[in-house]
Write a protein that holds these residues in place. Structure first.
Motif, PDB file in Angstrom:
ATOM      1  N   PRO A  54      58.474  91.546  15.561  1.00 50.71           N
ATOM      2  CA  PRO A  54      59.292  91.909  14.384  1.00 50.71           C
ATOM      3  C   PRO A  54      59.984  90.710  13.741  1.00 50.71           C
ATOM      4  N   THR A  55      60.186  89.654  14.502  1.00 60.20           N
ATOM      5  CA  THR A  55      60.811  88.445  13.948  1.00 60.20           C
ATOM      6  C   THR A  55      59.845  87.610  13.130  1.00 60.20           C
ATOM      7  N   GLY A  56      58.556  87.969  13.160  1.00 59.97           N
ATOM      8  CA  GLY A  56      57.555  87.171  12.469  1.00 59.97           C
ATOM      9  C   GLY A  56      56.904  86.126  13.350  1.00 59.97           C
ATOM     10  N   MET A  57      57.375  86.006  14.581  1.00 62.01           N
ATOM     11  CA  MET A  57      56.797  85.051  15.517  1.00 62.01           C
ATOM     12  C   MET A  57      55.491  85.614  16.091  1.00 62.01           C
ATOM     13  N   ILE A  66      45.885  92.551   8.141  1.00 60.57           N
ATOM     14  CA  ILE A  66      47.007  92.849   7.247  1.00 60.57           C
ATOM     15  C   ILE A  66      47.979  91.674   7.264  1.00 60.57           C
ATOM     16  N   LYS A  67      48.436  91.266   6.084  1.00 59.45           N
ATOM     17  CA  LYS A  67      49.257  90.060   5.952  1.00 59.45           C
ATOM     18  C   LYS A  67      50.755  90.372   6.098  1.00 59.45           C
ATOM     19  N   HIS A  68      51.508  89.341   6.425  1.00 55.00           N
ATOM     20  CA  HIS A  68      52.913  89.497   6.812  1.00 55.00           C
ATOM     21  C   HIS A  68      53.875  89.689   5.633  1.00 55.00           C
ATOM     22  N   HIS A  69      53.876  88.783   4.685  1.00 56.36           N
ATOM     23  CA  HIS A  69      54.923  88.759   3.656  1.00 56.36           C
ATOM     24  C   HIS A  69      55.012  90.051   2.842  1.00 56.36           C
ATOM     25  N   PRO A  70      53.893  90.663   2.427  1.00 58.16           N
ATOM     26  CA  PRO A  70      53.999  91.886   1.614  1.00 58.16           C
ATOM     27  C   PRO A  70      54.584  93.081   2.363  1.00 58.16           C
ATOM     28  N   GLN A  71      54.774  92.966   3.682  1.00 58.71           N
ATOM     29  CA  GLN A  71      55.285  94.101   4.462  1.00 58.71           C
ATOM     30  C   GLN A  71      56.798  94.010   4.668  1.00 58.71           C
ATOM     31  N   LEU A  72      57.484  93.176   3.888  1.00 62.48           N
ATOM     32  CA  LEU A  72      58.911  92.920   4.083  1.00 62.48           C
ATOM     33  C   LEU A  72      59.716  94.217   4.122  1.00 62.48           C
ATOM     34  N   HIS A  73      59.420  95.148   3.211  1.00 59.81           N
ATOM     35  CA  HIS A  73      60.185  96.387   3.152  1.00 59.81           C
ATOM     36  C   HIS A  73      59.515  97.522   3.925  1.00 59.81           C
ATOM     37  N   ARG A  74      58.384  97.249   4.530  1.00 55.87           N
ATOM     38  CA  ARG A  74      57.670  98.266   5.303  1.00 55.87           C
ATOM     39  C   ARG A  74      57.865  98.036   6.817  1.00 55.87           C
ATOM     40  N   ARG A  75      57.976  96.787   7.190  1.00 51.72           N
ATOM     41  CA  ARG A  75      58.348  96.438   8.569  1.00 51.72           C
ATOM     42  C   ARG A  75      59.400  95.323   8.486  1.00 51.72           C
ATOM     43  N   PRO A  76      60.617  95.677   8.159  1.00 50.49           N
ATOM     44  CA  PRO A  76      61.656  94.661   7.941  1.00 50.49           C
ATOM     45  C   PRO A  76      62.002  93.923   9.222  1.00 50.49           C
ATOM     46  N   CYS A  77      62.503  92.707   9.063  1.00 48.07           N
ATOM     47  CA  CYS A  77      62.951  91.920  10.210  1.00 48.07           C
ATOM     48  C   CYS A  77      64.162  92.593  10.844  1.00 48.07           C
ATOM     49  N   PRO A  78      64.300  92.492  12.164  1.00 45.43           N
ATOM     50  CA  PRO A  78      65.444  93.123  12.832  1.00 45.43           C
ATOM     51  C   PRO A  78      66.755  92.425  12.473  1.00 45.43           C
ATOM     52  N   VAL A  79      67.835  93.194  12.513  1.00 50.17           N
ATOM     53  CA  VAL A  79      69.157  92.629  12.251  1.00 50.17           C
ATOM     54  C   VAL A  79      69.597  91.846  13.480  1.00 50.17           C
ATOM     55  N   ILE A  80      69.959  90.622  13.278  1.00 50.24           N
ATOM     56  CA  ILE A  80      70.366  89.758  14.389  1.00 50.24           C
ATOM     57  C   ILE A  80      71.873  89.858  14.601  1.00 50.24           C
ATOM     58  N   VAL A 130      38.235 103.468   2.825  1.00 44.65           N
ATOM     59  CA  VAL A 130      38.552 102.936   4.149  1.00 44.65           C
ATOM     60  C   VAL A 130      39.905 102.235   4.123  1.00 44.65           C
ATOM     61  N   SER A 131      40.155 101.441   3.090  1.00 43.17           N
ATOM     62  CA  SER A 131      41.443 100.765   2.968  1.00 43.17           C
ATOM     63  C   SER A 131      42.575 101.777   2.800  1.00 43.17           C
ATOM     64  N   ALA A 132      42.318 102.852   2.060  1.00 41.89           N
ATOM     65  CA  ALA A 132      43.342 103.881   1.881  1.00 41.89           C
ATOM     66  C   ALA A 132      43.662 104.551   3.212  1.00 41.89           C
ATOM     67  N   LYS A 133      42.647 104.751   4.050  1.00 39.96           N
ATOM     68  CA  LYS A 133      42.874 105.350   5.364  1.00 39.96           C
ATOM     69  C   LYS A 133      43.736 104.420   6.226  1.00 39.96           C
ATOM     70  N   VAL A 134      43.467 103.113   6.177  1.00 37.52           N
ATOM     71  CA  VAL A 134      44.266 102.152   6.940  1.00 37.52           C
ATOM     72  C   VAL A 134      45.716 102.177   6.471  1.00 37.52           C
ATOM     73  N   ALA A 135      45.919 102.210   5.161  1.00 34.30           N
ATOM     74  CA  ALA A 135      47.278 102.235   4.621  1.00 34.30           C
ATOM     75  C   ALA A 135      48.025 103.481   5.073  1.00 34.30           C
ATOM     76  N   ALA A 136      47.337 104.621   5.098  1.00 35.09           N
ATOM     77  CA  ALA A 136      47.986 105.867   5.503  1.00 35.09           C
ATOM     78  C   ALA A 136      48.345 105.859   6.980  1.00 35.09           C
ATOM     79  N   LEU A 137      47.473 105.302   7.804  1.00 31.36           N
ATOM     80  CA  LEU A 137      47.693 105.313   9.243  1.00 31.36           C
ATOM     81  C   LEU A 137      48.728 104.286   9.691  1.00 31.36           C
TER      82      LEU A 137
END
Length: 589
Positions: A548-551, A575-589, A443-450
């Motif tokens: 996307p800003t983390g707010m 799903i937690k925020h910090h481990p997704q840094l390179h998967r959903r990066p913060c937008p360039v300001i 189930v977790s693998a399915k969530v990661a894939a989707l």
């Protein structure tokens, strides 16, 4: 009388003799597991009563054959139990269960039994809270056969972990029924007949019926009292009117000796109806209509309750409640009204907004889905809310349920488990880690894939949370994020403890699976996004809790509509925020 003084109101209710005796614990709704145990206890009582009646019939026939009806000694006289009362108790059980409960019924796993129906749960709770104790205590201890019935019931109470004679169980189910009545705009007279069907456009409820009503007048008045406690005066007025009408029906079938008691009850309902109507109109005079829960837009003294109730089936004019505040951290009256309307199936998106939503098959950029792309349905574009169809197989669903059942406990919220928690959320919860079973890992693998996110336990996500909602099971509108960024950096002084409690950051996203088809009710709705999701077995819904800003994205306010019939199984992967840094990066300001 001030609308903000419910304590004085309760004193008045007690003074007129209405059964308020449901203490603080009665604020809690009954879960499907607790309701199943109550049903099992009532079934045990009825089994004992049937055996007792058979024994009494055999004794009567034997004495008639022997011609000696006075066979008992003076030291141990035989005193018969009132057989008519016993037959009425059995007859009502048969009517409530409608053949769903067999002779070997035991709680746990039966999703179609009457314990999953809030109407029947209320009746069963009243039977165990009032009717059975009255029946039990009406008989003399010298009747040894009757003592055997009582001892068998006491043994069943110990085995099941529940007990009859507790008035608070009826109070909990009355609260559940009151919530259903309000959210779905149900009609109290329909409910009294055992039909929780919503009031459709142009439909008028029958106030009298030749059929045996499911709910008694005392059941209806108990719900009215609960509505008064919650300051839902408009809804309370309807319950008291229904209780008065039900008492008239019951009086026609009772003996003349009961006429005085019936007249007293009707006078009490007339008084309470007058009080609830006056409080409703007084509240509108002082505060105006701002979408208050259980309050109608116009004064009941000017426009009848029925007229306002029938107009409530039309799409609402939310503009009357002022502008929406999508950045509000707390739930507003507008949110509550939109929540109820979405639960009833109303559509708020304009045709133009709906035309921009697409359905498609998508590999989501994952090799895992290359040969079998996901079926994706866009529910909202901003905030983004996606539905995935048929992502869990029936085998996976049943295995997750089987793993969760022994671990189910009363659900707590982020604020903890206390006397008020169940008013916020009514369900049972279990937590399954990835190392629990191979199915949980799949189930977790399915969530990661989707999602393309890291969801591994303690690395990128939380354990899988499994929830079982029973009769009137619900979760009021809330946010899934804990507000870590907001509390840590924007509050003065900053809340450093929040950061310490969430080293992996806030909940960036939610992935929720539906694990059964709910018979009726149980939608997931987003009041500020103005969309709702029907629970469909094997499907899932996904949304971002953070920008996307983390707010925090306050537009993701959502809630679980009460279950009308049946049960509802869901599971969540946060799903937690910090481990997704390179998967959903913060937008360039």
């Amino acid at each position: 009388m001030s609308p903000s003084r419910p304590s004085a109101l309760l004193l008045l209710l007690a003074a007129v003799g209405v059964g308020v005796g449901v203490g603080a614990e009665s604020a809690n709704s009954l879960s499907v597991i607790e309701a199943s145990r109550l049903l099992a206890l009532d079934a045990e009582i009825v089994r004992g009563l049937r055996a007792y009646l058979e024994e009494e019939e055999e004794r009567r026939q034997r004495e008639e054959a022997e011609g000696d009806p006075e066979s008992h000694t003076p030291e141990h006289p035989w005193i018969p139990a009132p057989l008519a009362s016993i037959r009425r108790y059995i007859h009502e059980f048969d009517a409530v269960t409608e053949g769903h409960v067999g002779a070997n019924f035991e709680p746990g796993g039966n999703e179609g039994v009457p314990s999953a129906d809030p109407l029947r749960t209320l009746v069963i709770a009243r039977r165990l809270g009032r009717d059975w104790p009255a029946l039990r205590d009406a008989h003399f201890r010298n009747n040894m056969s009757w003592q055997g019935v009582v001892e068998a019931v006491e043994a069943a109470e110990a085995r099941l972990g529940v007990a009859g004679g507790r008035e608070e169980v009826a109070g909990g189910t009355a609260l559940s029924l009151m919530r259903l009545h309000h959210v779905y705009n149900l009609h109290a007279h329909h409910l009294a007949q055992g039909s929780p069907a919503p009031l459709e456009d142009g439909a008028r409820a029958r106030r009298r019926s030749a059929a045996m009503p499911l709910l008694r007048a005392s059941d209806l008045s108990a719900v009215g009292v609960k509505a008064m406690e919650q300051e839902m005066y408009g809804r309370a007025a309807e319950w008291f009117q229904a209780a008065r009408d039900a008492e008239e029906n019951e009086a026609e079938q009772e003996s003349p000796q009961s006429a005085s008691k019936s007249d007293t009850f009707r006078r009490q309902m007339d008084l309470l109806l007058h009080i609830s109507t006056s409080l409703h109109d007084l509240l509108l005079t002082r505060r105006g209509f701002t979408g208050q829960t259980g309050i109608f837009p116009e004064q009941l003294s000017q426009i009848s309750l029925m007229q306002q109730k029938e107009s409530d089936v039309t799409p609402p004019d939310l503009e009357k409640l002022g502008k929406d505040d999508p950045m509000s951290a707390s739930t507003t009256p507008r949110d509550e009204l939109t929540f109820s309307k979405l639960c009833r199936g109303h559509r708020f998106l304009t045709p133009l907004e709906e035309s921009r939503l697409k359905c498609r098959t998508d590999t989501r950029g994952s090799p895992y889905l290359a040969l079998m792309p996901a079926r994706v349905e866009e529910l909202s574009l901003d905030p983004l809310i996606l539905a995935f169809r048929d992502v869990l197989s029936p085998r996976q669903i049943e295995e997750v349920k089987d793993l969760a059942r022994p671990m189910l406990e009363q659900a707590a919220t982020a604020i903890g488990l206390n006397s008020g928690t169940i008013s916020v959320r009514s369900s049972h919860t279990a937590w399954l880690r990835d190392d629990t079973h191979a199915t949980v890992r799949s189930v977790s693998a399915k969530v990661a894939a989707l999602t393309g996110l890291d969801v591994e336990d303690d690395v990128g996500g939380e354990a899988l949370q499994v929830n079982l909602y029973g009769a009137a099971g619900h979760y009021i509108p809330h946010h899934d994020f804990v507000g870590a960024h907001y509390k840590a950096w924007e509050m003065q002084p900053p809340d450093g403890r929040t950061l310490a409690l969430h080293p992996l950051g806030d909940r960036i996203a939610t992935f929720m699976f539906y694990m059964n088809d709910v018979e009726e009710g149980g939608r997931t709705v987003f009041p500020r996004a103005r969309v709702g999701v029907e629970p469909r077995k094997g499907s899932a819904v996904f949304w971002w809790n953070l920008l996307p800003t983390g707010m925090s994205d306050f537009r993701t306010l959502h809630g679980a509509c009460p279950v009308i019939r049946g049960t509802k199984w869901v599971s969540n992967k946060w799903i937690k925020h910090h481990p997704q840094l390179h998967r959903r990066p913060c937008p360039v300001i």
